[in-house]
Design a protein around this motif. Structure first.
Motif, PDB file in Angstrom:
ATOM      1  N   UNK A  43      54.958  75.266  37.090  1.00 47.22           N
ATOM      2  CA  UNK A  43      54.614  76.628  36.669  1.00 47.22           C
ATOM      3  C   UNK A  43      53.639  77.319  37.614  1.00 47.22           C
ATOM      4  N   UNK A  44      52.791  76.535  38.281  1.00 43.08           N
ATOM      5  CA  UNK A  44      51.812  77.120  39.200  1.00 43.08           C
ATOM      6  C   UNK A  44      52.321  77.159  40.637  1.00 43.08           C
ATOM      7  N   UNK A  45      53.596  76.826  40.811  1.00 41.14           N
ATOM      8  CA  UNK A  45      54.215  76.817  42.141  1.00 41.14           C
ATOM      9  C   UNK A  45      55.244  77.927  42.236  1.00 41.14           C
ATOM     10  N   UNK A  46      55.359  78.491  43.413  1.00 46.68           N
ATOM     11  CA  UNK A  46      56.459  79.401  43.715  1.00 46.68           C
ATOM     12  C   UNK A  46      57.392  78.635  44.645  1.00 46.68           C
ATOM     13  N   UNK A  47      58.581  78.294  44.162  1.00 47.29           N
ATOM     14  CA  UNK A  47      59.531  77.490  44.919  1.00 47.29           C
ATOM     15  C   UNK A  47      60.608  78.407  45.491  1.00 47.29           C
ATOM     16  N   UNK A  48      60.812  78.311  46.813  1.00 51.75           N
ATOM     17  CA  UNK A  48      61.833  79.107  47.479  1.00 51.75           C
ATOM     18  C   UNK A  48      62.729  78.179  48.279  1.00 51.75           C
ATOM     19  N   UNK A  49      64.030  78.304  48.045  1.00 58.58           N
ATOM     20  CA  UNK A  49      65.014  77.526  48.785  1.00 58.58           C
ATOM     21  C   UNK A  49      65.704  78.463  49.779  1.00 58.58           C
ATOM     22  N   UNK A  50      65.653  78.066  51.037  1.00 59.69           N
ATOM     23  CA  UNK A  50      66.178  78.907  52.111  1.00 59.69           C
ATOM     24  C   UNK A  50      67.404  78.262  52.750  1.00 59.69           C
ATOM     25  N   UNK A  51      68.274  79.088  53.341  1.00 59.20           N
ATOM     26  CA  UNK A  51      69.408  78.536  54.091  1.00 59.20           C
ATOM     27  C   UNK A  51      68.927  77.714  55.276  1.00 59.20           C
ATOM     28  N   UNK A  52      69.764  76.811  55.727  1.00 55.08           N
ATOM     29  CA  UNK A  52      69.437  75.945  56.856  1.00 55.08           C
ATOM     30  C   UNK A  52      69.199  76.696  58.165  1.00 55.08           C
ATOM     31  N   UNK A  53      70.042  77.673  58.523  1.00 56.27           N
ATOM     32  CA  UNK A  53      69.869  78.284  59.858  1.00 56.27           C
ATOM     33  C   UNK A  53      68.532  78.997  60.023  1.00 56.27           C
ATOM     34  N   UNK A  54      68.049  78.939  61.238  1.00 55.53           N
ATOM     35  CA  UNK A  54      66.869  79.714  61.611  1.00 55.53           C
ATOM     36  C   UNK A  54      67.342  81.049  62.144  1.00 55.53           C
ATOM     37  N   UNK A  55      66.542  82.065  62.091  1.00 55.42           N
ATOM     38  CA  UNK A  55      65.152  82.116  61.656  1.00 55.42           C
ATOM     39  C   UNK A  55      65.044  82.119  60.136  1.00 55.42           C
ATOM     40  N   UNK A  56      63.932  81.589  59.650  1.00 55.61           N
ATOM     41  CA  UNK A  56      63.624  81.550  58.215  1.00 55.61           C
ATOM     42  C   UNK A  56      62.517  82.568  57.977  1.00 55.61           C
ATOM     43  N   UNK A  57      62.939  83.805  57.831  1.00 50.38           N
ATOM     44  CA  UNK A  57      62.026  84.946  57.847  1.00 50.38           C
ATOM     45  C   UNK A  57      60.907  84.878  56.813  1.00 50.38           C
ATOM     46  N   UNK A  58      61.175  84.453  55.566  1.00 49.73           N
ATOM     47  CA  UNK A  58      60.055  84.392  54.605  1.00 49.73           C
ATOM     48  C   UNK A  58      58.922  83.472  55.061  1.00 49.73           C
ATOM     49  N   UNK A  59      59.260  82.382  55.748  1.00 50.69           N
ATOM     50  CA  UNK A  59      58.246  81.467  56.265  1.00 50.69           C
ATOM     51  C   UNK A  59      57.562  82.086  57.486  1.00 50.69           C
ATOM     52  N   UNK A  60      58.353  82.669  58.361  1.00 49.70           N
ATOM     53  CA  UNK A  60      57.800  83.326  59.555  1.00 49.70           C
ATOM     54  C   UNK A  60      56.801  84.400  59.152  1.00 49.70           C
ATOM     55  N   UNK A  61      57.130  85.161  58.119  1.00 51.42           N
ATOM     56  CA  UNK A  61      56.245  86.234  57.664  1.00 51.42           C
ATOM     57  C   UNK A  61      54.883  85.711  57.235  1.00 51.42           C
ATOM     58  N   UNK A  62      54.836  84.495  56.714  1.00 52.34           N
ATOM     59  CA  UNK A  62      53.574  83.919  56.236  1.00 52.34           C
ATOM     60  C   UNK A  62      52.815  83.134  57.296  1.00 52.34           C
ATOM     61  N   UNK A  63      53.532  82.252  58.016  1.00 57.17           N
ATOM     62  CA  UNK A  63      52.827  81.320  58.904  1.00 57.17           C
ATOM     63  C   UNK A  63      53.375  81.283  60.332  1.00 57.17           C
ATOM     64  N   UNK A  64      54.242  82.204  60.675  1.00 55.09           N
ATOM     65  CA  UNK A  64      54.686  82.346  62.055  1.00 55.09           C
ATOM     66  C   UNK A  64      55.930  81.563  62.419  1.00 55.09           C
ATOM     67  N   UNK A  65      56.558  82.020  63.478  1.00 49.80           N
ATOM     68  CA  UNK A  65      57.821  81.451  63.943  1.00 49.80           C
ATOM     69  C   UNK A  65      57.703  79.979  64.332  1.00 49.80           C
ATOM     70  N   UNK A  66      56.569  79.580  64.872  1.00 46.34           N
ATOM     71  CA  UNK A  66      56.387  78.190  65.303  1.00 46.34           C
ATOM     72  C   UNK A  66      56.262  77.212  64.143  1.00 46.34           C
ATOM     73  N   UNK A  67      56.144  77.714  62.931  1.00 44.43           N
ATOM     74  CA  UNK A  67      55.897  76.852  61.772  1.00 44.43           C
ATOM     75  C   UNK A  67      56.995  76.957  60.712  1.00 44.43           C
TER      76      UNK A  67
END
Length: 112
Positions: A43-67
């Motif tokens: 309940x205290x987690x926000x779980x997001x499942x993303x497609x395999x191919x890069x780029x993974x924009x939601x992650x890039x938006x938070x912590x950058x392309x290298x991560x």
């Protein structure tokens, strides 16, 4: 209090470089297993499942392309001392450490 956010590769993905799928990510699947086994604890987690191919924009938006490697836990509040930081966000991208933090921060059972 900001929620912790966990990003996983959606199971059952295909890889354009291979023709023998579908696949699961073995690292993400460890986390999928504990989330599925204890659904009332996320309940205290926000779980997001993303497609395999890069780029993974939601992650890039938070912590950058290298991560953008998954799984990754982006920490809401009170990050542990071993957390990495990028873009002003603290995160953990080691599966064993993510599982330990799910136990410490969210009450999931510990790995034996």
């Amino acid at each position: 209090m900001a929620k912790d956010k966990i990003f996983l590769i959606a199971p059952g993905f295909t890889d354009p470089k291979r023709d023998d799928g579908p696949f699961i990510c073995p690292h993400c699947n460890q986390i999928e297993g504990i989330l599925a086994s204890f659904p009332d604890l996320d309940a205290k987690l926000e779980v997001t499942r993303l497609p395999f191919p890069r780029p993974r924009q939601p992650v890039i938006d938070l912590i950058g392309e290298d991560n953008q490697g998954l799984p990754v836990l982006v920490l809401g509040d009170n990050p542990p001392a071993d957390a990495k930081v990028a873009g002003g966000q603290y995160f953990i991208n080691d599966t064993s450490r993510i599982l330990a933090l799910l136990a410490e921060r969210h009450g999931f059972p510990k790995v034996h």
